[in-house]
Scaffold this active site. Structure first.
Site, PDB file in Angstrom:
ATOM      1  N   CYS A 241      34.038 -20.752  63.149  1.00 30.97           N
ATOM      2  CA  CYS A 241      34.777 -21.908  62.630  1.00 30.97           C
ATOM      3  C   CYS A 241      36.074 -22.108  63.410  1.00 30.97           C
ATOM      4  O   CYS A 241      36.041 -22.517  64.563  1.00 30.97           O
ATOM      5  CB  CYS A 241      35.017 -21.752  61.130  1.00 30.97           C
ATOM      6  SG  CYS A 241      35.405 -23.318  60.304  1.00 30.97           S
ATOM      7  N   HIS A 326      29.363 -21.410  59.188  1.00 32.21           N
ATOM      8  CA  HIS A 326      29.601 -20.092  58.592  1.00 32.21           C
ATOM      9  C   HIS A 326      28.280 -19.337  58.431  1.00 32.21           C
ATOM     10  O   HIS A 326      27.437 -19.727  57.633  1.00 32.21           O
ATOM     11  CB  HIS A 326      30.281 -20.244  57.231  1.00 32.21           C
ATOM     12  CG  HIS A 326      31.731 -20.569  57.334  1.00 32.21           C
ATOM     13  ND1 HIS A 326      32.713 -19.608  57.262  1.00 32.21           N
ATOM     14  CD2 HIS A 326      32.372 -21.736  57.542  1.00 32.21           C
ATOM     15  CE1 HIS A 326      33.898 -20.179  57.399  1.00 32.21           C
ATOM     16  NE2 HIS A 326      33.718 -21.474  57.572  1.00 32.21           N
ATOM     17  N   GLU A 328      27.955 -16.277  57.203  1.00 29.05           N
ATOM     18  CA  GLU A 328      28.045 -15.171  56.239  1.00 29.05           C
ATOM     19  C   GLU A 328      27.472 -15.513  54.868  1.00 29.05           C
ATOM     20  O   GLU A 328      27.531 -14.695  53.950  1.00 29.05           O
ATOM     21  CB  GLU A 328      29.497 -14.712  56.093  1.00 29.05           C
ATOM     22  CG  GLU A 328      30.392 -15.614  55.273  1.00 29.05           C
ATOM     23  CD  GLU A 328      30.807 -16.874  56.006  1.00 29.05           C
ATOM     24  OE1 GLU A 328      31.294 -17.803  55.344  1.00 29.05           O
ATOM     25  OE2 GLU A 328      30.634 -16.949  57.240  1.00 29.05           O
TER      26      GLU A 328
END
Length: 356
Positions: A241, A326, A328
């Protein structure tokens, strides 16, 4: 109790107060299309100083759990919802969303037409906004924020046994699940702040370095760009990001502020190297200018299918890469989680003197 949402363009929405009822706030108004994951969204440091509009009409129906926060506190300054669930159903819930906001001192507004509000944001872009208890006489808003408001001090995670992979994570406003994702794969993780020098990081003897997500304009971190250039000469490097944007800037690319950004968990991204499409979680208001990458040593590796914005970069011949989204999976989805394995593969190959 009434609440008034006043936009920079003069539009006013009147609704009902929730969360910290009497608190008034100013911030940048954005929207997210996520249907779930509101707790992860609210505690994402990338939302610092922002007023979040949830486009999904009902928010809060599964309450708040103990292990979903992505930072120690709620990062968003305020919340806008069409309807806040009055009843909570989930076995892990410890409190309602309303109580969570109240405890955190974060105000909210419900009972407004969030679909109409989102159309305004899409037309005019993100804008300065005020959430007040009385109508405003004017809409002069000041929502500037500094880097210091996001990252204040260095913290360090507990090393795990004798695992060879040691990741130094530069914290620009990291989500906790990025750290968790690395630790689940056996990595030791040390977190440093952006005022760390190359020598500071070098003395920690990392096998790889991760540049985290975070809020604010990436150009605010101009002082850290020389550090990135040194890091990419010596270590495997992974940017997420804001970290992706900083990698671009450090190598001569340009960034720009988007009209209303990407926020939600349903953004399709195409990998230009494999032609694979994954659905991603995103939260950013700035992007790397695709055309500007042509004049750098970097290569664009992925684009967002809807607007063709830059979603991935790599440095050919070096173990250096980044993604705008992202991986995760907090709040979701999970398709891109394997990028952490890719990072570990690059670290292991670099340690063994191999090229991947």
């Amino acid at each position: 109790m009434k609440k008034y949402l006043t936009l920079e363009n003069g539009d006013v929405f009147v609704g009902n107060a929730c969360g910290a009822l009497c608190k008034e706030i100013k911030g940048e108004l954005v929207f997210t299309t996520s249907m779930t994951g509101y707790q992860e969204t609210l505690t994402d440091p990338s939302y610092t100083n922002q007023i979040i509009t949830f486009t999904y009409p009902l928010i809060g129906n599964y309450g708040i759990s103990l292990n979903a926060n992505q930072s120690p506190a709620v990062a968003a300054s305020a919340v806008v919802m069409h309807e806040l669930a009055s009843t909570v159903f989930h076995y892990q819930s410890v409190m309602s969303l309303n109580d969570f906001l109240d405890k955190a001192g974060v105000p909210g507004i419900t009972g407004i037409d969030t679909r109409k509000l989102t159309k305004i944001i899409r037309k005019h872009g993100t804008m300065k906004t005020s959430l007040t208890n009385q109508p405003l006489a004017d809409s002069q808003l000041n929502t500037s924020q500094s880097v210091e408001q996001v990252v204040k001090s260095a913290t360090f995670t507990t090393p795990q046994d004798e695992h060879p992979d040691h990741v130094v994570l530069v914290d620009f406003g990291v989500k906790s699940n990025i750290v968790n994702s690395l630790q689940k794969l056996g990595c030791n993780v040390t977190i440093v702040t952006p005022d760390a020098s190359f020598k500071d990081i070098e003395q920690l003897h990392p096998t790889g370095v991760l540049l985290s997500n975070g809020p604010v304009d990436p150009e605010d971190y101009e002082a850290f760009l020389p550090v990135i250039r040194e890091l990419q000469d010596h270590y495997p490097l992974f940017g997420i990001c804001l970290g992706h944007q900083l990698l671009g800037l450090a190598n001569g690319a340009r960034t720009y502020k988007m009209v209303f950004g990407h926020r939600g968990i349903n953004h399709p991204v195409k990998n230009l190297l494999t032609n694979e499409v994954v659905i991603t979680s995103q939260n950013h208001g700035y992007a790397v200018d695709v055309d500007s990458v042509n004049d750098t040593p970097l290569e664009v590796t992925a684009v967002e299918i809807n607007d063709k914005t830059c979603e991935g970069l790599r440095y050919p011949g070096r173990p250096v890469f980044s993604v705008q989204y992202h991986p995760e999976a907090a709040p979701g989805p999970h398709e891109a989680n394997r990028l952490f394995n890719q990072f570990i593969d690059l670290m292991n190959a670099h340690t063994n003197g191999e090229t991947k």
